[in-house]
Design a protein around this motif. Sequence first.
Motif, PDB file in Angstrom:
ATOM      1  N   LEU A 279     -22.266  82.347  -6.549  1.00 48.06           N
ATOM      2  CA  LEU A 279     -23.051  82.402  -5.316  1.00 48.06           C
ATOM      3  C   LEU A 279     -22.314  81.579  -4.272  1.00 48.06           C
ATOM      4  O   LEU A 279     -21.480  80.741  -4.593  1.00 48.06           O
ATOM      5  CB  LEU A 279     -24.460  81.856  -5.542  1.00 48.06           C
ATOM      6  N   THR A 280     -22.619  81.853  -3.015  1.00 46.67           N
ATOM      7  CA  THR A 280     -22.077  81.074  -1.897  1.00 46.67           C
ATOM      8  C   THR A 280     -23.235  80.956  -0.913  1.00 46.67           C
ATOM      9  O   THR A 280     -24.216  81.700  -1.025  1.00 46.67           O
ATOM     10  CB  THR A 280     -20.910  81.804  -1.201  1.00 46.67           C
ATOM     11  N   PRO A 281     -23.129  80.063   0.065  1.00 43.56           N
ATOM     12  CA  PRO A 281     -24.197  80.013   1.071  1.00 43.56           C
ATOM     13  C   PRO A 281     -24.413  81.394   1.703  1.00 43.56           C
ATOM     14  O   PRO A 281     -25.552  81.813   1.908  1.00 43.56           O
ATOM     15  CB  PRO A 281     -23.661  79.000   2.088  1.00 43.56           C
TER      16      PRO A 281
ATOM     17  N   GLN B 270     -27.313  72.816  -3.924  1.00 45.71           N
ATOM     18  CA  GLN B 270     -26.698  72.437  -2.641  1.00 45.71           C
ATOM     19  C   GLN B 270     -26.715  73.611  -1.656  1.00 45.71           C
ATOM     20  O   GLN B 270     -26.972  73.432  -0.474  1.00 45.71           O
ATOM     21  CB  GLN B 270     -25.249  71.967  -2.851  1.00 45.71           C
ATOM     22  N   TYR B 271     -26.453  74.810  -2.178  1.00 47.67           N
ATOM     23  CA  TYR B 271     -26.461  75.992  -1.301  1.00 47.67           C
ATOM     24  C   TYR B 271     -27.873  76.257  -0.765  1.00 47.67           C
ATOM     25  O   TYR B 271     -28.056  76.617   0.393  1.00 47.67           O
ATOM     26  CB  TYR B 271     -25.955  77.237  -2.057  1.00 47.67           C
TER      27      TYR B 271
ATOM     28  N   MET C 158     -27.886  73.857   9.714  1.00 48.80           N
ATOM     29  CA  MET C 158     -27.391  72.498   9.495  1.00 48.80           C
ATOM     30  C   MET C 158     -26.065  72.258  10.218  1.00 48.80           C
ATOM     31  O   MET C 158     -25.665  71.138  10.415  1.00 48.80           O
ATOM     32  CB  MET C 158     -27.158  72.253   7.986  1.00 48.80           C
TER      33      MET C 158
ATOM     34  N   GLU D  32     -19.869  81.006   5.139  1.00 52.29           N
ATOM     35  CA  GLU D  32     -19.057  82.021   5.792  1.00 52.29           C
ATOM     36  C   GLU D  32     -19.444  82.142   7.276  1.00 52.29           C
ATOM     37  O   GLU D  32     -20.618  82.268   7.605  1.00 52.29           O
ATOM     38  CB  GLU D  32     -19.252  83.378   5.085  1.00 52.29           C
TER      39      GLU D  32
ATOM     40  N   ARG E 153     -30.289  74.047  -0.320  1.00 51.27           N
ATOM     41  CA  ARG E 153     -30.630  73.031   0.691  1.00 51.27           C
ATOM     42  C   ARG E 153     -29.923  73.338   2.015  1.00 51.27           C
ATOM     43  O   ARG E 153     -30.441  73.057   3.086  1.00 51.27           O
ATOM     44  CB  ARG E 153     -30.226  71.630   0.196  1.00 51.27           C
ATOM     45  N   GLU E 154     -28.739  73.925   1.908  1.00 53.87           N
ATOM     46  CA  GLU E 154     -27.948  74.265   3.092  1.00 53.87           C
ATOM     47  C   GLU E 154     -28.583  75.426   3.860  1.00 53.87           C
ATOM     48  O   GLU E 154     -28.753  75.374   5.072  1.00 53.87           O
ATOM     49  CB  GLU E 154     -26.539  74.672   2.633  1.00 53.87           C
TER      50      GLU E 154
ATOM     51  N   PHE F 192     -24.612  69.046   2.158  1.00 51.68           N
ATOM     52  CA  PHE F 192     -25.080  69.683   0.914  1.00 51.68           C
ATOM     53  C   PHE F 192     -23.969  70.527   0.298  1.00 51.68           C
ATOM     54  O   PHE F 192     -23.258  70.069  -0.571  1.00 51.68           O
ATOM     55  CB  PHE F 192     -26.345  70.514   1.174  1.00 51.68           C
TER      56      PHE F 192
ATOM     57  N   VAL G 258     -24.582  73.590  -8.409  1.00 52.25           N
ATOM     58  CA  VAL G 258     -24.125  73.750  -7.030  1.00 52.25           C
ATOM     59  C   VAL G 258     -25.093  74.636  -6.237  1.00 52.25           C
ATOM     60  O   VAL G 258     -25.187  74.530  -5.014  1.00 52.25           O
ATOM     61  CB  VAL G 258     -22.672  74.283  -6.980  1.00 52.25           C
TER      62      VAL G 258
ATOM     63  N   ILE H 294     -18.802  73.988   0.051  1.00 53.18           N
ATOM     64  CA  ILE H 294     -17.988  75.001   0.727  1.00 53.18           C
ATOM     65  C   ILE H 294     -18.610  75.354   2.067  1.00 53.18           C
ATOM     66  O   ILE H 294     -19.831  75.325   2.234  1.00 53.18           O
ATOM     67  CB  ILE H 294     -17.752  76.270  -0.132  1.00 53.18           C
TER      68      ILE H 294
ATOM     69  N   ARG I 156     -16.902  75.135  -8.951  1.00 52.93           N
ATOM     70  CA  ARG I 156     -17.237  74.485  -7.680  1.00 52.93           C
ATOM     71  C   ARG I 156     -17.683  73.043  -7.854  1.00 52.93           C
ATOM     72  O   ARG I 156     -17.589  72.245  -6.935  1.00 52.93           O
ATOM     73  CB  ARG I 156     -18.336  75.268  -6.956  1.00 52.93           C
TER      74      ARG I 156
ATOM     75  N   SER J 242     -25.065  68.517  -9.847  1.00 52.94           N
ATOM     76  CA  SER J 242     -24.905  69.318  -8.627  1.00 52.94           C
ATOM     77  C   SER J 242     -23.912  68.703  -7.641  1.00 52.94           C
ATOM     78  O   SER J 242     -23.693  69.251  -6.568  1.00 52.94           O
ATOM     79  CB  SER J 242     -26.262  69.518  -7.944  1.00 52.94           C
ATOM     80  N   ASP J 243     -23.354  67.549  -7.968  1.00 55.92           N
ATOM     81  CA  ASP J 243     -22.265  66.972  -7.168  1.00 55.92           C
ATOM     82  C   ASP J 243     -21.555  65.926  -8.028  1.00 55.92           C
ATOM     83  O   ASP J 243     -21.921  65.717  -9.188  1.00 55.92           O
ATOM     84  CB  ASP J 243     -22.782  66.369  -5.843  1.00 55.92           C
TER      85      ASP J 243
END
Lengths: 192, 584
Positions: free
Chosen positions: B308-310, B240-241, A1, A68, B243-244, A62, B237, A65, B161, B131-132
């Motif tokens: 969690l993070t992307p 969102q991760y 993205m 990374e 979908r990312e 989306f 959140v 953050i 977050r 989620s937002d």
Amino acid sequence: MSGQITNILLVGVGGQGILLASEVLSETCMLAGFDVKKSEIHGMSQRGGSVVSHVRYGKEVFSPIVPEGEGDILFGFELMETCRSLPLLKQGGTVVANDLRIAPPSVLMGLEPYPEGLAENIKAQFPDFLLVDGQKLASEAGNARAANTVLLGAVSKRLEIAEKYWVQALEKMVPQKALEVNKRAFLLGRSL
Amino acid sequence: MKEILSGNEAIARGAFEAGCRVACAYPGTPSTEILENTVNYKEIDSSWAPNEKVALEVGIGASFGGGRALVTMKHVGVNVAADPLFTLSYTGVNGGLVLVTADDPEMHSSQNEQDNRNYAKFAKIPMLEPSDSQECKEFTRLGFEISEQYDTPVMLRTTTRISHSKSIVELNDRVTGLPEPKLVKNAAKLVMLPGNARVRHPLVEERMVNLAKDGATMALNRLELRNPAMGIITSGVCYQYVREVLPEASTLKLGMIHPLPTELIREFAAKVEKLYVVEELDPFIEEQVKSLGITVIGKDILPVCGELTPGRIRNAFGLPEPAATVAGKLPGRPPNMCPGCPHRGVFFALNQLKAYVTGDIGCYTLGFMPPLSAMDTCVCMGASIGMATGVSKVVSEEERKRVVAVIGDSTFLHTGINGLMDMVYNNSSATVVILDNRITAMTGRQDNPASGFTLMDDPTHNIDFPLLCKSLGVKHIRVVNPFDLEQTRRVLQEEMARPEPSVIITDKPCVLVKREGVFVKGVELVVEVDKCTSCRVCLKIGCPAIEWRPAEGKKGKAYIDPLLCTGCDVCRQLCKFEAIGRAK
């Protein structure tokens, strides 16, 4: 993205005004018609700790953050903190940093030196690196405390958003008595 | 109209739009800003309660009286409020009641990372998870409607977050035409004695069955079919991760995470080839999906600990990682007490006296860090005093003298006071230090029952700590100036030696208090370079205004930053060579 989304990281030390700068940036993105999300951690970090603010904009955002290693621009308010966040930046990303060193507790107490050669380290990995003497330019604009706005101006030039939206955002977010100095500081940064 | 709002600001806006009349909370990161924003709406009576249990009880009262009520707290605050919460589940509501639990995966500002989704299941209460920021606003409003429609409190769960991220929100007007609050007697519903509660419990079970069924058609649970090869159940959140990182995957986005819409989950599972759950912390959704007899992958690949993070999701699904950049080894930058903080001198003295310090939750928890290194325990709000009693019961008479409980003004009033009551009542003994800095500092300077003002900025009674402690039966109460090192140390020493409960109250305010006249900056201090012998004693208090300059003189010299120094005078008293003086 990340092809469609622009990822900006604002980093520095608690109390440096990072949150206000990221608010102005987000507001500008919204005024320019983009979807925008921003995220940072506050709480304990207010007490002089490291601060990282993420701002992402594009057609549809989306994650709040920056994934990374996908940051496009690293906007550093302090040199060591700029270095600390380099791993968030993509290869070939842009670094705009204030030439400012704030000693952490261990350095203040004389337990270790403030690291040398940070700017060189950044330059070696990220050739697109602009080191700005924010305080000096802000003094030229009329107030050394507007250093953040000088840097914001420098960052703005690297983003494809028309100048009028930046000015509108500044007018909305900056207190009236400091507005003119900040506008001058912004334009000075934008000319770098 | 559109605005960029944080999740917390959007929740406050949602409460306003929903016609909420009362908002009550105890501050706690990451929930604090919700009440700091409801207070901007004059239609909402916003207040800080002394603790989360009281906050919820105020909300329950408002609801029983027929008004819509919002109660907010951080995740561990729900532990404090759990007693009324579980029975509120049985009584249900009159006016809608929404309880926000702001969880903190990764423990950015917390002592644990408990997953409060478990409370929804445990207390049999529906829970929504936005989620937002747009959803924060909508779900808050929806929460009030569900609360009234199903006669239940509703929990709204955010994470750091969500609470602290900002995104664009479309604003609406406040609803009108809600029933006027009034007193209505209904003992069968509101008096939870065994006979009445036995009648209410089956209604709770029935309500949850209905909600699970209705959840299949609620708009907040959304089935999004994309590539059928991979299906992901997720919420908050994490949606969102997902979908990312996995834009092609099909998703079942849950807005109501308790009770789960079982029929919708079955439908989704049947439509995708491989099913996953992506959720932070506990396998809360995963275990329930498995109990339906559906095969699903979750914590097999995702961590239970931390947020969690992307990147962490990318990792779990085996996606390529971007090339790594090296930051190099850098000194850390931990948070620190501010220059001029009234806690610094107390911890310096405790360190010198080799005290065993049972600590508590607040800025002063930073007293555990070097060079002060004077805190030995920190468990939860208010724990310090009870723990000091407990430690004193088991150690030798000699060691008992070293036990000191340290607690802030707000934390003492939160739940510390019960500990002191117990210490006196049971003839136990230890020294208790109440660090009264006139504000709830760590969460960002909120007023409390000892600060003299309410959240709505009205002047109010200001608790007299010595009088309060006296009424609890404490015989030895001393007030000290924490900037006077000699006095602080001497009083601590005297009270530690005493085989009875004693309370020492420090009376200097937080330097960040903005209200005029509370904190007054003194004349800043300077190092007289000629007199500085490079002994480094002044560095032992860890003040951010004092810097060691190794290149000055033969062996280095100390330097005081005039912009940071507040003139608190602590370092001047440490310097035996009189090398620190007042600036002229």
